[in-house]
Design a protein around this motif. Structure first.
Motif, PDB file in Angstrom:
ATOM      1  N   THR A 207      -0.630 -12.399  -4.476  1.00  0.00           N
ATOM      2  CA  THR A 207       0.767 -12.828  -4.621  1.00  0.00           C
ATOM      3  C   THR A 207       1.400 -13.177  -3.276  1.00  0.00           C
ATOM      4  O   THR A 207       2.406 -13.883  -3.231  1.00  0.00           O
ATOM      5  CB  THR A 207       1.608 -11.739  -5.309  1.00  0.00           C
ATOM      6  N   PHE A 208       0.816 -12.694  -2.177  1.00  0.00           N
ATOM      7  CA  PHE A 208       1.303 -13.085  -0.843  1.00  0.00           C
ATOM      8  C   PHE A 208       0.146 -13.626  -0.001  1.00  0.00           C
ATOM      9  O   PHE A 208       0.213 -13.656   1.234  1.00  0.00           O
ATOM     10  CB  PHE A 208       2.027 -11.926  -0.133  1.00  0.00           C
ATOM     11  N   ALA A 209      -0.911 -14.094  -0.703  1.00  0.00           N
ATOM     12  CA  ALA A 209      -2.072 -14.758  -0.080  1.00  0.00           C
ATOM     13  C   ALA A 209      -2.739 -13.905   0.986  1.00  0.00           C
ATOM     14  O   ALA A 209      -3.401 -14.428   1.893  1.00  0.00           O
ATOM     15  CB  ALA A 209      -1.655 -16.108   0.509  1.00  0.00           C
ATOM     16  N   GLY A 210      -2.567 -12.580   0.904  1.00  0.00           N
ATOM     17  CA  GLY A 210      -3.199 -11.693   1.867  1.00  0.00           C
ATOM     18  C   GLY A 210      -2.732 -11.895   3.291  1.00  0.00           C
ATOM     19  O   GLY A 210      -3.457 -11.576   4.245  1.00  0.00           O
ATOM     20  N   GLN A 211      -1.513 -12.399   3.462  1.00  0.00           N
ATOM     21  CA  GLN A 211      -0.982 -12.637   4.801  1.00  0.00           C
ATOM     22  C   GLN A 211      -0.423 -11.328   5.373  1.00  0.00           C
ATOM     23  O   GLN A 211       0.595 -10.824   4.898  1.00  0.00           O
ATOM     24  CB  GLN A 211       0.105 -13.718   4.762  1.00  0.00           C
ATOM     25  N   VAL A 212      -1.098 -10.788   6.364  1.00  0.00           N
ATOM     26  CA  VAL A 212      -0.773  -9.487   6.936  1.00  0.00           C
ATOM     27  C   VAL A 212      -0.393  -9.650   8.403  1.00  0.00           C
ATOM     28  O   VAL A 212      -1.022 -10.434   9.128  1.00  0.00           O
ATOM     29  CB  VAL A 212      -1.976  -8.524   6.792  1.00  0.00           C
ATOM     30  N   ASP A 213       0.638  -8.935   8.837  1.00  0.00           N
ATOM     31  CA  ASP A 213       1.103  -9.021  10.225  1.00  0.00           C
ATOM     32  C   ASP A 213       0.080  -8.419  11.191  1.00  0.00           C
ATOM     33  O   ASP A 213      -0.793  -7.639  10.802  1.00  0.00           O
ATOM     34  CB  ASP A 213       2.433  -8.278  10.385  1.00  0.00           C
ATOM     35  N   ARG A 214       0.209  -8.770  12.471  1.00  0.00           N
ATOM     36  CA  ARG A 214      -0.671  -8.236  13.517  1.00  0.00           C
ATOM     37  C   ARG A 214      -0.660  -6.707  13.537  1.00  0.00           C
ATOM     38  O   ARG A 214      -1.678  -6.073  13.733  1.00  0.00           O
ATOM     39  CB  ARG A 214      -0.247  -8.768  14.897  1.00  0.00           C
ATOM     40  N   GLU A 215       0.519  -6.127  13.357  1.00  0.00           N
ATOM     41  CA  GLU A 215       0.611  -4.660  13.266  1.00  0.00           C
ATOM     42  C   GLU A 215       0.260  -4.266  11.837  1.00  0.00           C
ATOM     43  O   GLU A 215       1.100  -3.885  11.041  1.00  0.00           O
ATOM     44  CB  GLU A 215       2.026  -4.200  13.636  1.00  0.00           C
ATOM     45  N   GLU A 216      -1.005  -4.366  11.497  1.00  0.00           N
ATOM     46  CA  GLU A 216      -1.437  -4.243  10.103  1.00  0.00           C
ATOM     47  C   GLU A 216      -1.106  -2.883   9.494  1.00  0.00           C
ATOM     48  O   GLU A 216      -0.753  -2.793   8.328  1.00  0.00           O
ATOM     49  CB  GLU A 216      -2.939  -4.500   9.978  1.00  0.00           C
ATOM     50  N   GLU A 217      -1.212  -1.826  10.264  1.00  0.00           N
ATOM     51  CA  GLU A 217      -0.974  -0.494   9.705  1.00  0.00           C
ATOM     52  C   GLU A 217       0.482  -0.306   9.297  1.00  0.00           C
ATOM     53  O   GLU A 217       0.781   0.166   8.195  1.00  0.00           O
ATOM     54  CB  GLU A 217      -1.388   0.582  10.708  1.00  0.00           C
ATOM     55  N   PHE A 219       2.592  -2.711   8.689  1.00  0.00           N
ATOM     56  CA  PHE A 219       2.876  -3.686   7.632  1.00  0.00           C
ATOM     57  C   PHE A 219       2.389  -3.188   6.276  1.00  0.00           C
ATOM     58  O   PHE A 219       3.115  -3.241   5.276  1.00  0.00           O
ATOM     59  CB  PHE A 219       2.215  -5.019   7.973  1.00  0.00           C
ATOM     60  N   LEU A 220       1.154  -2.694   6.225  1.00  0.00           N
ATOM     61  CA  LEU A 220       0.561  -2.321   4.946  1.00  0.00           C
ATOM     62  C   LEU A 220       1.089  -0.987   4.410  1.00  0.00           C
ATOM     63  O   LEU A 220       1.230  -0.819   3.198  1.00  0.00           O
ATOM     64  CB  LEU A 220      -0.959  -2.253   5.072  1.00  0.00           C
ATOM     65  N   SER A 221       1.360  -0.045   5.301  1.00  0.00           N
ATOM     66  CA  SER A 221       1.785   1.268   4.811  1.00  0.00           C
ATOM     67  C   SER A 221       3.284   1.357   4.557  1.00  0.00           C
ATOM     68  O   SER A 221       3.721   2.161   3.732  1.00  0.00           O
ATOM     69  CB  SER A 221       1.358   2.370   5.794  1.00  0.00           C
ATOM     70  N   VAL A 222       4.080   0.511   5.240  1.00  0.00           N
ATOM     71  CA  VAL A 222       5.532   0.644   5.120  1.00  0.00           C
ATOM     72  C   VAL A 222       6.231  -0.673   4.762  1.00  0.00           C
ATOM     73  O   VAL A 222       6.946  -0.754   3.760  1.00  0.00           O
ATOM     74  CB  VAL A 222       6.139   1.202   6.438  1.00  0.00           C
ATOM     75  N   VAL A 223       6.015  -1.706   5.566  1.00  0.00           N
ATOM     76  CA  VAL A 223       6.842  -2.913   5.462  1.00  0.00           C
ATOM     77  C   VAL A 223       6.657  -3.636   4.137  1.00  0.00           C
ATOM     78  O   VAL A 223       7.612  -3.873   3.394  1.00  0.00           O
ATOM     79  CB  VAL A 223       6.552  -3.868   6.648  1.00  0.00           C
ATOM     80  N   LYS A 224       5.424  -4.004   3.818  1.00  0.00           N
ATOM     81  CA  LYS A 224       5.195  -4.804   2.615  1.00  0.00           C
ATOM     82  C   LYS A 224       5.502  -4.051   1.333  1.00  0.00           C
ATOM     83  O   LYS A 224       6.161  -4.607   0.437  1.00  0.00           O
ATOM     84  CB  LYS A 224       3.753  -5.330   2.603  1.00  0.00           C
ATOM     85  N   PRO A 225       5.078  -2.796   1.164  1.00  0.00           N
ATOM     86  CA  PRO A 225       5.447  -2.108  -0.073  1.00  0.00           C
ATOM     87  C   PRO A 225       6.953  -1.956  -0.236  1.00  0.00           C
ATOM     88  O   PRO A 225       7.482  -2.037  -1.350  1.00  0.00           O
ATOM     89  CB  PRO A 225       4.750  -0.744   0.041  1.00  0.00           C
ATOM     90  N   CYS A 226       7.674  -1.772   0.888  1.00  0.00           N
ATOM     91  CA  CYS A 226       9.128  -1.680   0.805  1.00  0.00           C
ATOM     92  C   CYS A 226       9.722  -2.992   0.308  1.00  0.00           C
ATOM     93  O   CYS A 226      10.592  -3.016  -0.567  1.00  0.00           O
ATOM     94  CB  CYS A 226       9.708  -1.308   2.166  1.00  0.00           C
ATOM     95  N   VAL A 231       5.188   1.492  -4.193  1.00  0.00           N
ATOM     96  CA  VAL A 231       4.899   2.741  -3.487  1.00  0.00           C
ATOM     97  C   VAL A 231       3.411   2.771  -3.181  1.00  0.00           C
ATOM     98  O   VAL A 231       2.625   1.981  -3.702  1.00  0.00           O
ATOM     99  CB  VAL A 231       5.272   3.971  -4.335  1.00  0.00           C
ATOM    100  N   ASN A 232       3.029   3.704  -2.316  1.00  0.00           N
ATOM    101  CA  ASN A 232       1.626   3.956  -2.035  1.00  0.00           C
ATOM    102  C   ASN A 232       1.218   5.279  -2.665  1.00  0.00           C
ATOM    103  O   ASN A 232       2.069   6.121  -2.983  1.00  0.00           O
ATOM    104  CB  ASN A 232       1.374   3.992  -0.531  1.00  0.00           C
ATOM    105  N   LYS A 233      -0.062   5.453  -2.856  1.00  0.00           N
ATOM    106  CA  LYS A 233      -0.582   6.641  -3.520  1.00  0.00           C
ATOM    107  C   LYS A 233      -1.793   7.153  -2.760  1.00  0.00           C
ATOM    108  O   LYS A 233      -2.481   6.393  -2.083  1.00  0.00           O
ATOM    109  CB  LYS A 233      -0.966   6.303  -4.964  1.00  0.00           C
ATOM    110  N   VAL A 234      -2.060   8.450  -2.869  1.00  0.00           N
ATOM    111  CA  VAL A 234      -3.287   9.030  -2.344  1.00  0.00           C
ATOM    112  C   VAL A 234      -4.045   9.646  -3.510  1.00  0.00           C
ATOM    113  O   VAL A 234      -3.464  10.321  -4.355  1.00  0.00           O
ATOM    114  CB  VAL A 234      -3.007  10.088  -1.249  1.00  0.00           C
ATOM    115  N   ASP A 235      -5.330   9.359  -3.589  1.00  0.00           N
ATOM    116  CA  ASP A 235      -6.186   9.971  -4.592  1.00  0.00           C
ATOM    117  C   ASP A 235      -6.976  11.084  -3.921  1.00  0.00           C
ATOM    118  O   ASP A 235      -7.963  10.834  -3.218  1.00  0.00           O
ATOM    119  CB  ASP A 235      -7.140   8.937  -5.204  1.00  0.00           C
TER     120      ASP A 235
END
Length: 350
Positions: A207-217, A219-226, A231-235
């Motif tokens: 849905t966002f073509a996998g476009q991830v910022d240079r600060e990937e961590e 971006f992926l853990s906070v920015v994009k899900p917000c 939300v994020n989940k831990v199994d």
């Protein structure tokens, strides 16, 4: 395949001394359809090792999309190739040194069922946020409390604390009891966490073509899900051991921990001999070349004093400067970068 989904594991690669442990564990899991190795290194011996791994079934080498490697800042560019419908992607850092049996399947099953969470992470031994969860849930008892903060003073920074945590995990692994640290899946608050072992759905990332910022961590853990209202989940049924953050590495490298994990992987009944042998063969080949290179460097160092005296005797300063520059390691690195696409110096032809 698992319940109609392709399961693709990926690793931003890669340091061979760690991947020597990681690769056979991933390949031994039957549900894994493909293992992508993201080529995010310029180390020639690591590249040789990775090219040897490409001969193993299921392994696929993925070149850096722009052909430019800048450490952690170029990992983000690989995500654009991991957006296929009907595919579950599971990323492992290259220094994941132990995967508890069944963890890949458990993580994939959770990810298939969960269509809402942005990321689903494994529970990672030596990851500050998850150390906090182990402590809060009474699954790891230590007098030093670790806060739910990615850069906690002890959970992220302290080498001695990381060693004690690894010793505890290794003791449990030796008794086949690491499963005692498992817990049921649960939501994570909007908090940055180290993405040592995460999973995502290809359809969601498309849905966002996998476009991830240079600060990937971040971006992926906070920015994009917000931004997505997700939300994020831990199994907690999926447990992996992460060797070291850069803040801990010098200390941990002086211990025998890596050798202890290597022994566990070497003796694990569930790790298939065919993969263990193929990976070890690739590692040995790279180490033999590294040893030969070290010998050449020593021979070169022996003659360097003579070369230095010859250069110093030159009467023309500019000529002396040019010779010194061409003899420097920096000049050699520039030559490698300039001509690294030439067939004779590709890692695969070494």
């Amino acid at each position: 395949m698992l319940n109609g989904f392709r399961i693709v594991c990926v690793t931003p690669a890669g340091r061979r001394r760690y991947m020597r442990l990681l690769v056979p564990q991933i390949l031994s899991e039957d549900v894994v359809d493909e293992y992508q190795i993201w080529m995010n290194t310029e180390d020639q011996l690591d590249l040789l090792f990775l090219n040897e791994l490409a001969q193993i079934p299921k392994v696929k080498l993925v070149p850096q999309p722009r052909g430019i490697v800048d450490g952690a800042f170029t990992i983000c560019e690989f995500f654009a190739g991991c957006v296929d419908q009907g595919t579950i992607y599971i990323r492992f850092d290259d220094d994941i040194v132990w995967i508890e049996p069944g963890s890949i399947r458990a993580l994939a099953e959770t990810r298939i069922r969960d269509t809402e969470s942005f990321l689903v992470s494994a529970a990672v031994v030596n990851n500050a946020v998850f150390t906090n969860m182990f402590q809060v849930l009474g699954l790891y008892d230590d007098s030093q409390y670790v806060h739910a903060h990615a850069f906690d003073e002890f959970g992220w920074k302290s080498g001695p604390f990381a060693e004690s945590l690894h010793r505890h995990a290794l003791e449990l692994i030796g008794r086949n009891q690491l499963s005692t640290m498992q817990f049921e899946p649960r939501m994570l608050a909007q908090v940055r966490f180290s993405i040592n072992c995460i999973s995502w759905r290809g359809d969601m990332f498309s849905t966002f073509a996998g476009q991830v910022d240079r600060e990937e961590e971040e971006f992926l853990s906070v920015v994009k899900p917000c931004r997505m209202g997700a939300v994020n989940k831990v199994d907690g049924r999926a447990i992996v051991c992460h060797f070291a953050f850069y803040t801990q590495r010098d200390y941990l490298d002086r211990t025998d921990l890596l050798a202890c994990y290597l022994e566990q992987v070497a003796n694990a009944a569930w790790v298939r001999d065919e993969f263990r042998g193929a990976v070890e063969q690739a590692f040995v080949k790279a180490e033999e070349l590294a040893s030969k290179a070290a010998e050449r460097d020593q021979e070169g160092a022996a003659g360097s004093s003579i070369l230095s005296r010859l250069i110093a005797s030159l009467r023309f300063p500019y000529l002396r400067f040019r010779i010194e520059w061409m003899a420097s390691a920096d000049y050699k690195r520039r030559l490698v970068r300039k001509f690294r696409n030439w067939p004779l110096i590709r890692a695969g032809d070494a």
